[in-house]
Design a protein around this motif. Structure first.
Motif, PDB file in Angstrom:
ATOM      1  N   GLY A  17       0.809  -1.205   0.000  1.00  0.00           N
ATOM      2  CA  GLY A  17       0.000   0.000   0.000  1.00  0.00           C
ATOM      3  C   GLY A  17       0.848   1.263   0.000  1.00  0.00           C
ATOM      4  N   TYR A  18       0.194   2.384  -0.245  1.00  0.00           N
ATOM      5  CA  TYR A  18       0.850   3.670  -0.417  1.00  0.00           C
ATOM      6  C   TYR A  18       1.543   4.113   0.875  1.00  0.00           C
TER       7      TYR A  18
ATOM      8  N   MET B  29       7.536  -7.386  -2.548  1.00  0.00           N
ATOM      9  CA  MET B  29       8.354  -6.353  -3.187  1.00  0.00           C
ATOM     10  C   MET B  29       8.323  -5.064  -2.374  1.00  0.00           C
ATOM     11  N   ASP B  30       9.480  -4.560  -2.015  1.00  0.00           N
ATOM     12  CA  ASP B  30       9.574  -3.245  -1.400  1.00  0.00           C
ATOM     13  C   ASP B  30       9.205  -2.190  -2.445  1.00  0.00           C
ATOM     14  N   THR B  31       8.721  -1.042  -1.982  1.00  0.00           N
ATOM     15  CA  THR B  31       8.268   0.020  -2.877  1.00  0.00           C
ATOM     16  C   THR B  31       9.283   1.150  -2.874  1.00  0.00           C
ATOM     17  N   ARG B  32       9.892   1.387  -4.012  1.00  0.00           N
ATOM     18  CA  ARG B  32      10.960   2.386  -4.095  1.00  0.00           C
ATOM     19  C   ARG B  32      10.487   3.738  -3.559  1.00  0.00           C
ATOM     20  N   GLY B  33      11.318   4.339  -2.712  1.00  0.00           N
ATOM     21  CA  GLY B  33      11.080   5.695  -2.258  1.00  0.00           C
ATOM     22  C   GLY B  33       9.925   5.865  -1.307  1.00  0.00           C
ATOM     23  N   GLN B  34       9.316   4.762  -0.849  1.00  0.00           N
ATOM     24  CA  GLN B  34       8.200   4.864   0.089  1.00  0.00           C
ATOM     25  C   GLN B  34       8.571   4.169   1.393  1.00  0.00           C
ATOM     26  N   SER B  35       8.165   4.775   2.481  1.00  0.00           N
ATOM     27  CA  SER B  35       8.443   4.230   3.798  1.00  0.00           C
ATOM     28  C   SER B  35       7.649   5.035   4.815  1.00  0.00           C
ATOM     29  N   GLY B  36       7.650   4.594   6.037  1.00  0.00           N
ATOM     30  CA  GLY B  36       6.974   5.316   7.097  1.00  0.00           C
ATOM     31  C   GLY B  36       7.423   4.795   8.443  1.00  0.00           C
ATOM     32  N   PRO B  37       7.126   5.518   9.524  1.00  0.00           N
ATOM     33  CA  PRO B  37       7.617   5.106  10.839  1.00  0.00           C
ATOM     34  C   PRO B  37       7.116   3.747  11.288  1.00  0.00           C
ATOM     35  N   ASN B  38       5.915   3.366  10.862  1.00  0.00           N
ATOM     36  CA  ASN B  38       5.370   2.066  11.231  1.00  0.00           C
ATOM     37  C   ASN B  38       5.395   1.072  10.081  1.00  0.00           C
TER      38      ASN B  38
ATOM     39  N   ALA C  44      -0.768  -9.977  -5.940  1.00  0.00           N
ATOM     40  CA  ALA C  44      -1.735  -9.607  -4.905  1.00  0.00           C
ATOM     41  C   ALA C  44      -1.392  -8.252  -4.322  1.00  0.00           C
ATOM     42  N   GLY C  45      -2.419  -7.539  -3.863  1.00  0.00           N
ATOM     43  CA  GLY C  45      -2.183  -6.293  -3.162  1.00  0.00           C
ATOM     44  C   GLY C  45      -3.471  -5.608  -2.765  1.00  0.00           C
ATOM     45  N   HIS C  46      -3.345  -4.676  -1.825  1.00  0.00           N
ATOM     46  CA  HIS C  46      -4.441  -3.859  -1.310  1.00  0.00           C
ATOM     47  C   HIS C  46      -4.121  -2.404  -1.597  1.00  0.00           C
ATOM     48  N   SER C  47      -5.086  -1.644  -2.093  1.00  0.00           N
ATOM     49  CA  SER C  47      -4.941  -0.213  -2.351  1.00  0.00           C
ATOM     50  C   SER C  47      -3.883   0.024  -3.436  1.00  0.00           C
ATOM     51  N   GLN C  48      -2.778   0.712  -3.135  1.00  0.00           N
ATOM     52  CA  GLN C  48      -1.724   0.846  -4.146  1.00  0.00           C
ATOM     53  C   GLN C  48      -1.264  -0.534  -4.609  1.00  0.00           C
ATOM     54  N   GLY C  49      -1.142  -1.471  -3.677  1.00  0.00           N
ATOM     55  CA  GLY C  49      -0.764  -2.827  -4.056  1.00  0.00           C
ATOM     56  C   GLY C  49      -1.778  -3.472  -4.978  1.00  0.00           C
ATOM     57  N   GLY C  50      -3.078  -3.199  -4.741  1.00  0.00           N
ATOM     58  CA  GLY C  50      -4.105  -3.708  -5.635  1.00  0.00           C
ATOM     59  C   GLY C  50      -4.008  -3.091  -7.014  1.00  0.00           C
ATOM     60  N   GLY C  51      -3.652  -1.792  -7.065  1.00  0.00           N
ATOM     61  CA  GLY C  51      -3.442  -1.145  -8.357  1.00  0.00           C
ATOM     62  C   GLY C  51      -2.281  -1.748  -9.113  1.00  0.00           C
TER      63      GLY C  51
END
Length: 321
Positions: free
Chosen positions: A90-91, A114-123, A183-190
């Motif tokens: 997800g995003y 798959m890790d998402t390039r340039g995306q991350s967050g504290p949790n 498979a994916g949800h939200s951005q992952g679903g896209g």
């Protein structure tokens, strides 16, 4: 509250495709260029303390030859070659840790996250930078990065990474290359939806509340994030709106759905203000392969949660064995 069209209208909602000229040629050239770089997939064993799994810190070359991180997980007791689930995120999130991805290996499948390039967050930490800058001014987030030219757009890189992730999974000796599901949800679903139009021979797809589909409608009916990044950008970039919308058409899930051949399970939620349900229904109705749809009437962007996962497990058993 319900956020979109009434359910009886959604069940027949099939808008025109937003296909730009040269769509297929754009993606053929993009993926051909990506394959000039060696995939060079590597799988380094790690020990996260999970006695029933074999875990690998994986890498492969995505768009531009940039190295993309992933987790690759195998049920320790299963004999290969195994069916494989390629999981997209997800995003705003990264690949987390191996113990966060136990569902599919516990079901007996190889799993590549798959890790998402340039995306991350504290949790939701990630480990893959995006080394490409972008020319046009934007707002915080990814949706406006490179938005004035399909060649420069952030999601050109990410969709290409996602294709290469399938290729990395298929190339592993423990994986049955004919039985790979995305498979994916939200951005992952896209991303999963886009793969159904970009990757031949997939065994199936799990497309849950898919982001980045029927984008022109989404930005007209919601200001919630992430689509709100686009509306905030358009409020200031008044002279660039048509150019930006044409870029977005190159990445719209409706166009990939119309080219799909793999069986797919969709999920949508009628109180979703993040991904309006009409956008998910539009993708479902344009989807050219065999398809099923789970509708969650009183849920928001979380969709069906555990019940959706149960439906996905049953669907995976049907298409993967």
């Amino acid at each position: 509250m319900f956020t979109d069209l009434p359910l009886d209208e959604l069940r027949t909602y099939r808008p025109p495709l937003p296909e730009p000229p040269g769509f297929d040629a754009f993606w053929h050239r993009t993926l051909t260029e990506a394959r000039t770089h060696e995939l060079a997939a590597s799988f380094t064993p790690v020990d996260p303390g999970l006695a029933l799994l074999r875990c690998y810190d994986a890498e492969f070359s995505g768009f531009g030859g940039h190295r993309i991180r992933a987790w690759f997980l195998l049920p320790r007791a299963a004999a290969g070659p195994l069916p494989c689930v390629v999981q997209y995120l997800g995003y705003g999130g990264g690949r987390l840790l191996p113990h966060d991805w136990l569902l599919w290996p516990c079901a007996g499948y190889a799993t590549l996250v798959m890790d998402t390039r340039g995306q991350s967050g504290p949790n939701r930490p990630g480990d893959t930078p995006d080394p490409v800058g972008y020319g046009n001014p934007g707002v915080p987030g990814k949706l406006t990065q490179g938005l004035l030219d399909p060649e420069d757009y952030y999601y050109r890189r990410l969709y290409t990474d996602a294709v290469r992730a399938v290729e990395a999974a298929r190339g592993h000796e423990a994986v049955d290359a004919a039985r790979v599901l995305v498979a994916g949800h939200s951005q992952g679903g896209g991303l999963a939806l886009a793969m159904t139009g970009l990757v031949p021979g997939l065994a199936g797809a799990l497309v849950d509340v898919p982001f980045l589909t029927h984008i022109r409608r989404a930005i007209d009916v919601t200001d919630a994030g992430p689509y709100g990044e686009l509306t905030r950008y358009f409020a200031g970039a008044r002279g660039h709106i048509d150019t930006a919308l044409t870029t977005l058409d190159h990445f719209d899930g409706l166009n990939f759905a119309a080219r799909a051949t793999a069986p797919a399970l969709f999920g949508t939620a009628l109180r979703d203000a993040v991904v309006p349900p009409s956008t998910g229904f539009a993708a479902y109705h344009h989807y050219a392969g065999e398809k099923e749809l789970q509708v969650w009437r009183y849920n928001a962007h979380e969709g069906g949660g555990g019940e959706q996962r149960a439906a996905e497990l049953a669907f995976a058993r049907k298409v993967l064995g």
